[in-house]
Structure formats: structure tokens, C-alpha cells
Design a protein around this motif. Structure first.
Motif, PDB file in Angstrom:
ATOM      1  N   GLN A   1      11.244   6.402   4.177  1.00  0.00           N
ATOM      2  CA  GLN A   1       9.938   6.710   3.580  1.00  0.00           C
ATOM      3  C   GLN A   1       9.856   6.372   2.083  1.00  0.00           C
ATOM      4  N   LYS A   2      10.679   5.442   1.643  1.00  0.00           N
ATOM      5  CA  LYS A   2      10.623   4.949   0.268  1.00  0.00           C
ATOM      6  C   LYS A   2      10.541   3.431   0.299  1.00  0.00           C
ATOM      7  N   LYS A   3       9.776   2.850  -0.612  1.00  0.00           N
ATOM      8  CA  LYS A   3       9.680   1.402  -0.666  1.00  0.00           C
ATOM      9  C   LYS A   3      11.062   0.805  -0.934  1.00  0.00           C
ATOM     10  N   ASP A   4      11.438  -0.137  -0.090  1.00  0.00           N
ATOM     11  CA  ASP A   4      12.742  -0.767  -0.157  1.00  0.00           C
ATOM     12  C   ASP A   4      12.601  -2.087  -0.929  1.00  0.00           C
ATOM     13  N   PRO A   5      13.265  -2.234  -2.073  1.00  0.00           N
ATOM     14  CA  PRO A   5      13.081  -3.428  -2.907  1.00  0.00           C
ATOM     15  C   PRO A   5      13.295  -4.737  -2.156  1.00  0.00           C
ATOM     16  N   GLU A   6      14.304  -4.797  -1.313  1.00  0.00           N
ATOM     17  CA  GLU A   6      14.595  -6.041  -0.591  1.00  0.00           C
ATOM     18  C   GLU A   6      13.530  -6.329   0.457  1.00  0.00           C
ATOM     19  N   LYS A   7      13.067  -5.299   1.163  1.00  0.00           N
ATOM     20  CA  LYS A   7      12.015  -5.495   2.171  1.00  0.00           C
ATOM     21  C   LYS A   7      10.705  -5.916   1.510  1.00  0.00           C
TER      22      LYS A   7
ATOM     23  N   CYS B   1       0.824  -1.205   0.000  1.00  0.00           N
ATOM     24  CA  CYS B   1       0.000   0.000   0.000  1.00  0.00           C
ATOM     25  C   CYS B   1       0.862   1.260   0.000  1.00  0.00           C
ATOM     26  N   GLY B   2       0.229   2.377  -0.385  1.00  0.00           N
ATOM     27  CA  GLY B   2       0.896   3.671  -0.337  1.00  0.00           C
ATOM     28  C   GLY B   2       1.745   3.973  -1.546  1.00  0.00           C
ATOM     29  N   MET B   3       1.298   3.542  -2.720  1.00  0.00           N
ATOM     30  CA  MET B   3       2.056   3.798  -3.944  1.00  0.00           C
ATOM     31  C   MET B   3       1.831   5.226  -4.439  1.00  0.00           C
ATOM     32  N   ASN B   4       2.923   5.910  -4.774  1.00  0.00           N
ATOM     33  CA  ASN B   4       2.751   7.239  -5.376  1.00  0.00           C
ATOM     34  C   ASN B   4       3.781   7.549  -6.456  1.00  0.00           C
ATOM     35  N   THR B   5       4.633   6.569  -6.796  1.00  0.00           N
ATOM     36  CA  THR B   5       5.568   6.752  -7.912  1.00  0.00           C
ATOM     37  C   THR B   5       5.607   5.484  -8.752  1.00  0.00           C
ATOM     38  N   LEU B   6       5.962   5.643 -10.012  1.00  0.00           N
ATOM     39  CA  LEU B   6       6.079   4.490 -10.902  1.00  0.00           C
ATOM     40  C   LEU B   6       7.211   3.581 -10.443  1.00  0.00           C
ATOM     41  N   GLU B   7       8.270   4.164  -9.914  1.00  0.00           N
ATOM     42  CA  GLU B   7       9.396   3.362  -9.432  1.00  0.00           C
ATOM     43  C   GLU B   7       8.957   2.409  -8.325  1.00  0.00           C
ATOM     44  N   GLU B   8       8.196   2.930  -7.344  1.00  0.00           N
ATOM     45  CA  GLU B   8       7.736   2.084  -6.247  1.00  0.00           C
ATOM     46  C   GLU B   8       6.725   1.055  -6.740  1.00  0.00           C
ATOM     47  N   LEU B   9       5.878   1.458  -7.666  1.00  0.00           N
ATOM     48  CA  LEU B   9       4.914   0.522  -8.239  1.00  0.00           C
ATOM     49  C   LEU B   9       5.634  -0.655  -8.882  1.00  0.00           C
ATOM     50  N   ASN B  10       6.669  -0.372  -9.630  1.00  0.00           N
ATOM     51  CA  ASN B  10       7.411  -1.432 -10.305  1.00  0.00           C
ATOM     52  C   ASN B  10       8.159  -2.332  -9.328  1.00  0.00           C
ATOM     53  N   ILE B  11       8.573  -1.776  -8.186  1.00  0.00           N
ATOM     54  CA  ILE B  11       9.195  -2.601  -7.145  1.00  0.00           C
ATOM     55  C   ILE B  11       8.201  -3.645  -6.645  1.00  0.00           C
TER      56      ILE B  11
ATOM     57  N   PRO C   1      -4.789 -14.823   8.978  1.00  0.00           N
ATOM     58  CA  PRO C   1      -5.665 -14.007   8.130  1.00  0.00           C
ATOM     59  C   PRO C   1      -5.760 -14.561   6.711  1.00  0.00           C
ATOM     60  N   TYR C   2      -6.684 -13.994   5.952  1.00  0.00           N
ATOM     61  CA  TYR C   2      -6.805 -14.325   4.529  1.00  0.00           C
ATOM     62  C   TYR C   2      -5.651 -13.728   3.730  1.00  0.00           C
ATOM     63  N   ALA C   3      -5.246 -12.509   4.110  1.00  0.00           N
ATOM     64  CA  ALA C   3      -4.191 -11.788   3.400  1.00  0.00           C
ATOM     65  C   ALA C   3      -3.512 -10.834   4.365  1.00  0.00           C
ATOM     66  N   VAL C   4      -2.377 -10.271   3.931  1.00  0.00           N
ATOM     67  CA  VAL C   4      -1.657  -9.290   4.742  1.00  0.00           C
ATOM     68  C   VAL C   4      -1.407  -8.032   3.914  1.00  0.00           C
ATOM     69  N   ASP C   5      -1.269  -6.912   4.625  1.00  0.00           N
ATOM     70  CA  ASP C   5      -1.167  -5.606   3.980  1.00  0.00           C
ATOM     71  C   ASP C   5      -0.057  -4.811   4.671  1.00  0.00           C
ATOM     72  N   VAL C   6       0.768  -4.130   3.876  1.00  0.00           N
ATOM     73  CA  VAL C   6       1.882  -3.392   4.461  1.00  0.00           C
ATOM     74  C   VAL C   6       2.098  -2.089   3.709  1.00  0.00           C
ATOM     75  N   ASN C   7       2.564  -1.091   4.435  1.00  0.00           N
ATOM     76  CA  ASN C   7       2.964   0.178   3.822  1.00  0.00           C
ATOM     77  C   ASN C   7       4.343   0.564   4.367  1.00  0.00           C
TER      78      ASN C   7
ATOM     79  N   GLU D   1       1.769  10.242   4.727  1.00  0.00           N
ATOM     80  CA  GLU D   1       2.820  10.758   3.850  1.00  0.00           C
ATOM     81  C   GLU D   1       2.703  10.229   2.421  1.00  0.00           C
ATOM     82  N   ASP D   2       2.062   9.085   2.254  1.00  0.00           N
ATOM     83  CA  ASP D   2       2.008   8.431   0.943  1.00  0.00           C
ATOM     84  C   ASP D   2       0.738   8.727   0.160  1.00  0.00           C
ATOM     85  N   LYS D   3      -0.018   9.734   0.580  1.00  0.00           N
ATOM     86  CA  LYS D   3      -1.239  10.048  -0.165  1.00  0.00           C
ATOM     87  C   LYS D   3      -0.881  10.526  -1.565  1.00  0.00           C
TER      88      LYS D   3
END
Length: 212
Positions: A195-201, A6-16, A182-188, A36-38
Motif C-alpha cells: 500500500q505504498k508507491k513503489d519507486p521501481e514500479k 493517482c492516490g498521492m497522500n505523502t510528499l515522499e510518494e509525490l516525489n517518487i 487510449p489517450y493516456a493511462v492512470d494507475v494507483n 485507502e489513499d484518500k
């Protein structure tokens, strides 16, 4: 087990997230509390168009009335809306009536055992429940876990898919899944560095979820 990033706001993070094999992508739109990710609706729409088939597109919103929410969802062309607020049942029904194809997920803040009765109110009204942590100024994205024993009771007692969120990270995800089932898990924020999506994480989080 399915994993939403969750919390996508750039194409780079989306692609990660897409490259790591996520099952769903969340965009924070129509946000009234601290987040922060709105992202703006036009920007979210642009990013959503880049998502390939079979990855669920989720609008996460704090808005509380159907007239505010429905036009936004129509513009975004998402598969699912995550109502991350205290929206009334009659407003949810209006959304369902207008957009019958849409999956509706309702957030429940697990602040105590009262969350169980609150979650039960939405049985028959929504397609799933997401359990999250909250603070005075944040409805989600707190980075804080909550009482997983309460979440487990909600999973056991509700005839609905239950998604677990709230302070999850690659380091505590396995324990959380084993505690709650749970049925699923969600993370931001739990897969971010500075405050940037970390590819390895992101990769590790999804890998762990998909083992269940």
C-alpha cells in the motif's frame, strides 16, 4: 502516451512520481466510498503546492453536487477534476460555468457494453473520459481489470480523449495499451507494494507509457 499516478497522500510518494517523470498527479478528495489513499483537502493543498509547472494537478472526487465540489476545487487550485461518480449532467454544467478554466474528466465504470452508451452522454460536456473498474464498495482503486474490448470500442466511437485505468500494472500495461489505444493511462494500487508507491514500479509504468 501520458501517465497519471493517482492516490498521492505523502510528499515522499509525490516525489517518487515526479522523479519518474509522470505527466499528472491525482489526489483522492471528497471520497464517499472505500479508498485507502484518500487525503484531506488541507493536506492535498499542501502537496499540490509542491508540484512544479507542466505537471497536471488532478482532484479525484466522489462528490456529486456542484455546491460541494466547487469550493473544494477553488481551495485546491487544481488544473483538472476527475468526477469519479454518477454525477448528473446539470451539476457538471454548473461546475463548467463557475470554473471555465478547469478541465473536467468523467469516470465510466466498464461493467458491460452499457458503458458505451453511458460514456456517449458526456460528449460535449466534459474534456475527457476515464474508464475504470468498480466493485460494490469501490468506485476505483479496485486492482481489477475490465473488458478491454469494450474500452477499445469507446475509444473508437467517442470524439473525446479516453484515459484507461483499472487494474493496470507495469506487467500488463503494454498489453492494455495495445488492446485499447487510449489517450493516456492512470494507475494507483498497481504501482504499490504494501500500500505504498513503489519507486521501481512507478518508474517502469511511466517508462512503458512514454514509449507509446
Amino acid at each position: 502516451m501520458k501517465a497519471k499516478i493517482c492516490g498521492m497522500n505523502t510528499l515522499e510518494e509525490l516525489n517518487i512520481a515526479l522523479g519518474a517523470g509522470c505527466d499528472a498527479i491525482g489526489f483522492l478528495v471528497g471520497i464517499t466510498h472505500l479508498a485507502e489513499d484518500k487525503v484531506s483537502v488541507p493536506k492535498a493543498r499542501e502537496l499540490i503546492r509542491s508540484i512544479p509547472p507542466f505537471v497536471t494537478r488532478v482532484a479525484v472526487t466522489h462528490l456529486q453536487t456542484a455546491p460541494d465540489i466547487i469550493p473544494m476545487l477553488e481551495e485546491l487550485a487544481v488544473d483538472t477534476v476527475q468526477l469519479h461518480n454518477d454525477i448528473l449532467l446539470e451539476e457538471i454544467r454548473k461546475i463548467r460555468e463557475t470554473l471555465p478554466y478547469l478541465k473536467i474528466v468523467k469516470s465510466v465504470s466498464v461493467t458491460g457494453t452499457e458503458a458505451i452508451a453511458y460514456a456517449e452522454r458526456f460528449v460535449g460536456e466534459v474534456d475527457g473520459i476515464i474508464l475504470d473498474s468498480r466493485t460494490a464498495d469501490r468506485l476505483g482503486g479496485t486492482g481489477l481489470t475490465h473488458d478491454w474490448s469494450i474500452s477499445r470500442r469507446i475509444v473508437e466511437e467517442l470524439p473525446l480523449p479516453v484515459i484507461l485505468a483499472g487494474g493496470l500494472t507495469p506487467d500488463n500495461l503494454e498489453a492494455a495499451i495495445n488492446a485499447v489505444h487510449p489517450y493516456a493511462v492512470d494507475v494507483n494500487s498497481g504501482v504499490e507494494t504494501d500500500q505504498k508507491k513503489d519507486p521501481e514500479k512507478v518508474r517502469k509504468f511511466i517508462e512503458i507509457a512514454h514509449q507509446y
